[in-house]
Design an enzyme around this catalytic site. Structure first.
Site, PDB file in Angstrom:
ATOM      1  N   TYR A  84      -9.276   5.419 -13.517  1.00  0.00           N
ATOM      2  CA  TYR A  84      -9.036   5.694 -11.750  1.00  0.00           C
ATOM      3  C   TYR A  84      -8.786   7.348 -11.769  1.00  0.00           C
ATOM      4  O   TYR A  84      -8.745   8.377 -11.229  1.00  0.00           O
ATOM      5  CB  TYR A  84      -7.796   5.000 -10.676  1.00  0.00           C
ATOM      6  CG  TYR A  84      -7.913   4.039 -11.192  1.00  0.00           C
ATOM      7  CD1 TYR A  84      -8.888   3.142 -10.024  1.00  0.00           C
ATOM      8  CD2 TYR A  84      -6.288   3.078 -11.358  1.00  0.00           C
ATOM      9  CE1 TYR A  84      -8.216   1.267  -9.894  1.00  0.00           C
ATOM     10  CE2 TYR A  84      -6.168   1.990 -11.053  1.00  0.00           C
ATOM     11  CZ  TYR A  84      -7.308   1.228 -10.468  1.00  0.00           C
ATOM     12  OH  TYR A  84      -7.313   0.033 -10.084  1.00  0.00           O
ATOM     13  N   GLU A 129       4.133  -6.722   2.044  1.00  0.00           N
ATOM     14  CA  GLU A 129       3.431  -7.071  -0.074  1.00  0.00           C
ATOM     15  C   GLU A 129       3.983  -6.175  -0.214  1.00  0.00           C
ATOM     16  O   GLU A 129       2.788  -5.758  -0.820  1.00  0.00           O
ATOM     17  CB  GLU A 129       1.935  -8.081   0.211  1.00  0.00           C
ATOM     18  CG  GLU A 129       1.951  -8.656   1.375  1.00  0.00           C
ATOM     19  CD  GLU A 129       0.869  -8.838   0.721  1.00  0.00           C
ATOM     20  OE1 GLU A 129      -0.565 -10.262   1.710  1.00  0.00           O
ATOM     21  OE2 GLU A 129      -0.566  -8.267   1.136  1.00  0.00           O
ATOM     22  N   PRO A 130       4.903  -5.260  -0.608  1.00  0.00           N
ATOM     23  CA  PRO A 130       4.260  -4.120  -1.441  1.00  0.00           C
ATOM     24  C   PRO A 130       4.758  -4.352  -2.930  1.00  0.00           C
ATOM     25  O   PRO A 130       5.310  -4.923  -3.393  1.00  0.00           O
ATOM     26  CB  PRO A 130       6.111  -3.346  -0.626  1.00  0.00           C
ATOM     27  CG  PRO A 130       6.950  -4.876  -0.444  1.00  0.00           C
ATOM     28  CD  PRO A 130       6.042  -5.619   0.255  1.00  0.00           C
ATOM     29  N   GLY A 131       4.160  -3.657  -4.167  1.00  0.00           N
ATOM     30  CA  GLY A 131       4.086  -4.061  -5.134  1.00  0.00           C
ATOM     31  C   GLY A 131       4.722  -2.746  -5.960  1.00  0.00           C
ATOM     32  O   GLY A 131       5.659  -2.189  -6.427  1.00  0.00           O
ATOM     33  N   GLY A 189       0.921  -1.291   0.106  1.00  0.00           N
ATOM     34  CA  GLY A 189      -0.186   0.023  -0.070  1.00  0.00           C
ATOM     35  C   GLY A 189       0.627   1.206   0.225  1.00  0.00           C
ATOM     36  O   GLY A 189       0.647   2.507  -0.172  1.00  0.00           O
ATOM     37  N   TYR A 225       1.588  -2.276 -12.599  1.00  0.00           N
ATOM     38  CA  TYR A 225      -0.229  -2.180 -12.532  1.00  0.00           C
ATOM     39  C   TYR A 225       0.065  -1.607 -14.030  1.00  0.00           C
ATOM     40  O   TYR A 225      -1.148  -0.572 -14.635  1.00  0.00           O
ATOM     41  CB  TYR A 225      -1.362  -0.996 -11.546  1.00  0.00           C
ATOM     42  CG  TYR A 225      -1.377  -1.647 -10.527  1.00  0.00           C
ATOM     43  CD1 TYR A 225      -1.645  -2.822  -9.390  1.00  0.00           C
ATOM     44  CD2 TYR A 225      -0.759  -1.651  -9.080  1.00  0.00           C
ATOM     45  CE1 TYR A 225      -1.556  -3.426  -8.966  1.00  0.00           C
ATOM     46  CE2 TYR A 225      -0.536  -1.740  -8.770  1.00  0.00           C
ATOM     47  CZ  TYR A 225      -1.132  -2.743  -6.902  1.00  0.00           C
ATOM     48  OH  TYR A 225      -0.772  -3.612  -6.589  1.00  0.00           O
ATOM     49  N   CYS A 283     -11.901   2.633 -29.538  1.00  0.00           N
ATOM     50  CA  CYS A 283     -13.195   3.811 -29.729  1.00  0.00           C
ATOM     51  C   CYS A 283     -13.483   4.271 -28.054  1.00  0.00           C
ATOM     52  O   CYS A 283     -15.236   3.140 -27.834  1.00  0.00           O
ATOM     53  CB  CYS A 283     -14.168   2.696 -30.320  1.00  0.00           C
ATOM     54  SG  CYS A 283     -13.028   2.527 -31.448  1.00  0.00           S
ATOM     55  N   GLU A 284     -13.333   4.599 -27.408  1.00  0.00           N
ATOM     56  CA  GLU A 284     -14.402   4.747 -26.475  1.00  0.00           C
ATOM     57  C   GLU A 284     -13.352   6.194 -25.799  1.00  0.00           C
ATOM     58  O   GLU A 284     -12.488   6.803 -25.716  1.00  0.00           O
ATOM     59  CB  GLU A 284     -13.196   3.981 -25.015  1.00  0.00           C
ATOM     60  CG  GLU A 284     -13.497   2.909 -24.693  1.00  0.00           C
ATOM     61  CD  GLU A 284     -15.010   2.287 -23.988  1.00  0.00           C
ATOM     62  OE1 GLU A 284     -15.626   2.604 -23.539  1.00  0.00           O
ATOM     63  OE2 GLU A 284     -15.074   0.908 -24.983  1.00  0.00           O
ATOM     64  N   ARG A 292      -4.903   2.651 -16.255  1.00  0.00           N
ATOM     65  CA  ARG A 292      -5.327   3.716 -14.791  1.00  0.00           C
ATOM     66  C   ARG A 292      -5.723   4.598 -14.978  1.00  0.00           C
ATOM     67  O   ARG A 292      -6.657   5.277 -14.060  1.00  0.00           O
ATOM     68  CB  ARG A 292      -3.823   3.704 -14.325  1.00  0.00           C
ATOM     69  CG  ARG A 292      -3.169   2.714 -13.673  1.00  0.00           C
ATOM     70  CD  ARG A 292      -1.822   2.390 -12.804  1.00  0.00           C
ATOM     71  NE  ARG A 292      -2.375   3.147 -11.709  1.00  0.00           N
ATOM     72  CZ  ARG A 292      -1.950   4.064 -10.757  1.00  0.00           C
ATOM     73  NH1 ARG A 292      -1.831   5.000 -11.925  1.00  0.00           N
ATOM     74  NH2 ARG A 292      -2.888   4.610  -9.495  1.00  0.00           N
TER      75      ARG A 292
HETATM   76  N1  LLP Z   1      -1.552  -7.407  -0.762  1.00  0.00           N
HETATM   77  C1  LLP Z   1      -2.774  -7.222  -1.036  1.00  0.00           C
HETATM   78  C2  LLP Z   1      -3.674  -8.348  -0.311  1.00  0.00           C
HETATM   79  C3  LLP Z   1      -3.532  -6.787  -1.778  1.00  0.00           C
HETATM   80  O1  LLP Z   1      -4.785  -6.536  -2.436  1.00  0.00           O
HETATM   81  C4  LLP Z   1      -2.746  -5.295  -3.166  1.00  0.00           C
HETATM   82  C5  LLP Z   1      -2.879  -4.683  -3.844  1.00  0.00           C
HETATM   83  C6  LLP Z   1      -1.233  -5.368  -2.457  1.00  0.00           C
HETATM   84  C7  LLP Z   1      -0.667  -6.080  -1.428  1.00  0.00           C
HETATM   85  C8  LLP Z   1      -0.270  -4.422  -3.336  1.00  0.00           C
HETATM   86  O2  LLP Z   1      -0.290  -2.991  -3.126  1.00  0.00           O
HETATM   87  P1  LLP Z   1       0.486  -1.711  -3.527  1.00  0.00           P
HETATM   88  O3  LLP Z   1       1.948  -2.097  -2.634  1.00  0.00           O
HETATM   89  O4  LLP Z   1       0.872  -2.289  -4.553  1.00  0.00           O
HETATM   90  O5  LLP Z   1       0.046  -0.602  -3.324  1.00  0.00           O
HETATM   91  N2  LLP Z   1      -4.770  -1.847  -9.824  1.00  0.00           N
HETATM   92  C9  LLP Z   1      -4.885  -0.270  -8.798  1.00  0.00           C
HETATM   93  C10 LLP Z   1      -3.877  -1.074  -7.912  1.00  0.00           C
HETATM   94  C11 LLP Z   1      -4.990  -2.509  -6.862  1.00  0.00           C
HETATM   95  C12 LLP Z   1      -4.455  -2.876  -5.509  1.00  0.00           C
HETATM   96  C13 LLP Z   1      -4.977  -3.504  -5.260  1.00  0.00           C
HETATM   97  N3  LLP Z   1      -4.246  -5.069  -4.647  1.00  0.00           N
HETATM   98  C14 LLP Z   1      -4.212   1.175  -9.519  1.00  0.00           C
HETATM   99  O6  LLP Z   1      -3.340   0.945 -10.469  1.00  0.00           O
HETATM  100  O7  LLP Z   1      -3.608   2.106  -8.656  1.00  0.00           O
END
Ligand code: LLP
Length: 422
Positions: free
Chosen positions: A316, A273-275, A239, A372, A343-344, A312
Site C-alpha cells: 500500500y 469489528e475493530p481491528g 475501520g 496486519y 529479491c524485489e 504493508r
Molecule cells: N470487518 C470487516 C468485514 C473487515 O473486512 C475488516 C477489515 C474489519 C472489520 C477490520 O477493519 P479495521 O478495524 O482493522 O480497519 N491489510 C490492510 C487492511 C485490510 C482490512 C480488511 N478488512 C492493511 O494492512 O491496511
C-alpha cells in the site's frame, strides 16, 4: 497512545529495553505491549457503554492465540473470515456466540464448521451465498442466523485497496437490492435473518463516511422493520484509523459520540469489528541494520526484516515510523531508503526517509506493526516467519516461536519418480 518509549535514550516496551529482547530472541521479531492492547480494547468497549454491544475483534489484524485470549478475557469476540480463523478463535477460547463470520467466498466446509460451532451469525455477502447457506443448514438440520452485508456506496476516503463500501467493490449487497434480498432470505426455510452488516473500509480518519453509511443503514432497518422483518443486530464493521505518521483520526470516544445517536435510533444490539485501532500501535517489528550501501544515486539502509515479514509498505506504500532503539541526541540526519533482503524492488520499509543516521549492527523499531503485520507475513524467499513476543510490565513471553528451516518444508514430498537414481 502506546507503551513504546525512550528511557535514557533507549527504546523500551513497557519496562523492558528492546535490546534485552534482541538478546533473548534475535531479530527480526514482533513485539506487542500487553498494556497497550488492554487499554485500546477497553477504551473502545467503554466508549459504547451506553448501547448494548459486543466488540468482535477483527482477528485478521492480529490472530495470535495469546492476543485473542486477551480479547476474550475482556469480554471480546471475533470477526472471522475463514475456517482457519474460526479454528484459531475457538482454540483461543472465544465463545462461539461471540463469533461473526464475514467474507465473499465462504466454502461449504467453512459454513458447516461454523454452523457446527454455533457462531452468533454469518455476515452474508450475496444471494448465491444465502442459498448455499440454506442448503448446508438444511443438510445439517440446522438454522443459520444471518446478517446481510449492505454495500452503502460510500467513499471512505482511504487507500483504494482497503475501501470496501463503494458500488464497484466486491463486498456486500447493493443498498438498492436490500429490501428484496432480505425478504427472499426470510422466506428460506433454514435461514433466520437477524441483522444488518456494513463495513465500508479500513484506516478511516474522518467521521463523516461512518455517519453517512450508518444513516443509510438506519433508514434501511426502519424499512425492514416496517415490513415485518425483525432485525435484532446491527453490525457496524470496523475501520477506525490510527496514527501512523501525522494522521489525526477520531479517538474511540469521538467515534462513539458521533454515531451513538444513530445506533440508538435502530433499537438494535450493536456488533462492532475493530481491528487496527486495537492492535496497530500495540506492536512493533524489531530489526537490525545489516549493511549500509551507497550507489551514487541513493543511500540504502539494508535491514534483516523484509517485505515477507511486514508487507504493508510494499502493498500500500504505507508509512511506518522507524525509530532507532538506541537514540543519540548528536546523530546527524540522513535521507535513506530502508530496504530488506528480499529479491524485489518493492521490498522497502521507507523510501527517501529523513531519519537519524544509523550504522551496521544498530537495532531499529518499525512502529505501528501490531495490525496486519504478522498476519500478512509469508515465507517468500524461503524466509522462516519471525517470532512474536508479548511484553507485560517487566516480563516477556514468546507467544509464537521463530520458524525453523524444517517448518519451511513441512508437508512437502518428493514423488518417487523424482528420487535420485543410484
Ligand atoms: N470487518 C470487516 C468485514 C473487515 O473486512 C475488516 C477489515 C474489519 C472489520 C477490520 O477493519 P479495521 O478495524 O482493522 O480497519 N491489510 C490492510 C487492511 C485490510 C482490512 C480488511 N478488512 C492493511 O494492512 O491496511
Amino acid at each position: 497512545m502506546h507503551d513504546f518509549h525512550y528511557r535514557h535514550e533507549t527504546l523500551y516496551c513497557e519496562d523492558i529495553p528492546l535490546e534485552r529482547l534482541d538478546k533473548e530472541q534475535g531479530t527480526p521479531c514482533y513485539i506487542y505491549s500487553h498494556a497497550t492492547l488492554i487499554r485500546h480494547f477497553r477504551a473502545f468497549d467503554r466508549a459504547f457503554a451506553s448501547v448494548p454491544h459486543l466488540v468482535a475483534f477483527a482477528m485478521k489484524a492480529n490472530s495470535n492465540l495469546a492476543v485473542l485470549r486477551l480479547m476474550a478475557s475482556q469480554g471480546g469476540g471475533a470477526d472471522i473470515v475463514s475456517g482457519g480463523e474460526l479454528f484459531r478463535a475457538r482454540r483461543a477460547g472465544i465463545p462461539p456466540d461471540r463469533i461473526v463470520f464475514a467474507g465473499v467466498g465462504k466454502s461449504r466446509r467453512e459454513i458447516r464448521d461454523a454452523l457446527d460451532a454455533g457462531i452468533l451469525f454469518f455476515n452474508v455477502e450475496s444471494s448465491a451465498e444465502l442459498h448455499t447457506l440454506n442448503d448446508v443448514a438444511s443438510d445439517m438440520g440446522a438454522q443459520a442466523r444471518v446478517a446481510l452485508r449492505i454495500n452503502p456506496d460510500i467513499d471512505p476516503r482511504t487507500h483504494p485497496y482497503i475501501s470496501t463500501g463503494l458500488k464497484h467493490s466486491k463486498f456486500g449487497i447493493g443498498a438498492e437490492h436490500a429490501v428484496e434480498t432480505f425478504t427472499r432470505a426470510a422466506a428460506l426455510p433454514c435461514i433466520r435473518v437477524v441483522g444488518v452488516h456494513a463495513h465500508i473500509g479500513s484506516q478511516l480518519t474522518h467521521l463523516d463516511p461512518f455517519v453517512e453509511s450508518l444513516t443509510k443503514v438506519a433508514a434501511l432497518i426502519e424499512t425492514l422493520k416496517s415490513r415485518g422483518l425483525p432485525i435484532r443486530y446491527l453490525n457496524i464493521g470496523g475501520g477506525l484509523g490510527i496514527t501512523y505518521s501525522n494522521e489525526t483520526p477520531p479517538d474511540p470516544t469521538a467515534f462513539a459520540d458521533a454515531i451513538t445517536p444513530l445506533l440508538r435510533q435502530t433499537g438494535c444490539d450493536i456488533i462492532m469489528e475493530p481491528g487496527r485501532v486495537i492492535t496497530g500501535n500495540a506492536g512493533i517489528l524489531l530489526t537490525r541494520v545489516l549493511y549500509l550501501k551507497e550507489t551514487g544515486a541513493k543511500k540504502f539502509v539494508i535491514v534483516d526484516a523484509g517485505m515477507n515479514d511486514l508487507l504493508r509498505p510494499a502493498l500500500y506504500d504505507a508509512h511506518h515510523d522507524i525509530l532507532p532503539v538506541r537514540r543519540s541526541p548528536h546523530a546527524p540526519d540522513d535521507t535513506v531508503d530502508v530496504v530488506g533482503p528480499v529479491c524485489e524492488s518493492g521490498d522497502f520499509f521507507a523510501r527517501r526517509r529523513t531519519m537519524p543516521a544509523v550504522n551496521a549492527g544498530d537495532l531499529l523499531a518499525v512502529m505501528s506493526a501490531g495490525a496486519y503485520g504478522f498476519t500478512m507475513a509469508s515465507n517468500y524467499n524461503a524466509r522462516p516467519r519471525v517470532p512474536e513476543v508479548l511484553v507485560k510490565g517487566g516480563d516477556s513471553f514468546v507467544i509464537r516461536e521463530r520458524e525453523t528451516f524444517d517448518d519451511l518444508i513441512r508437508g512437502e514430498h518428493i514423488p518417487d519418480f523424482l528420487e535420485a537414481r543410484a
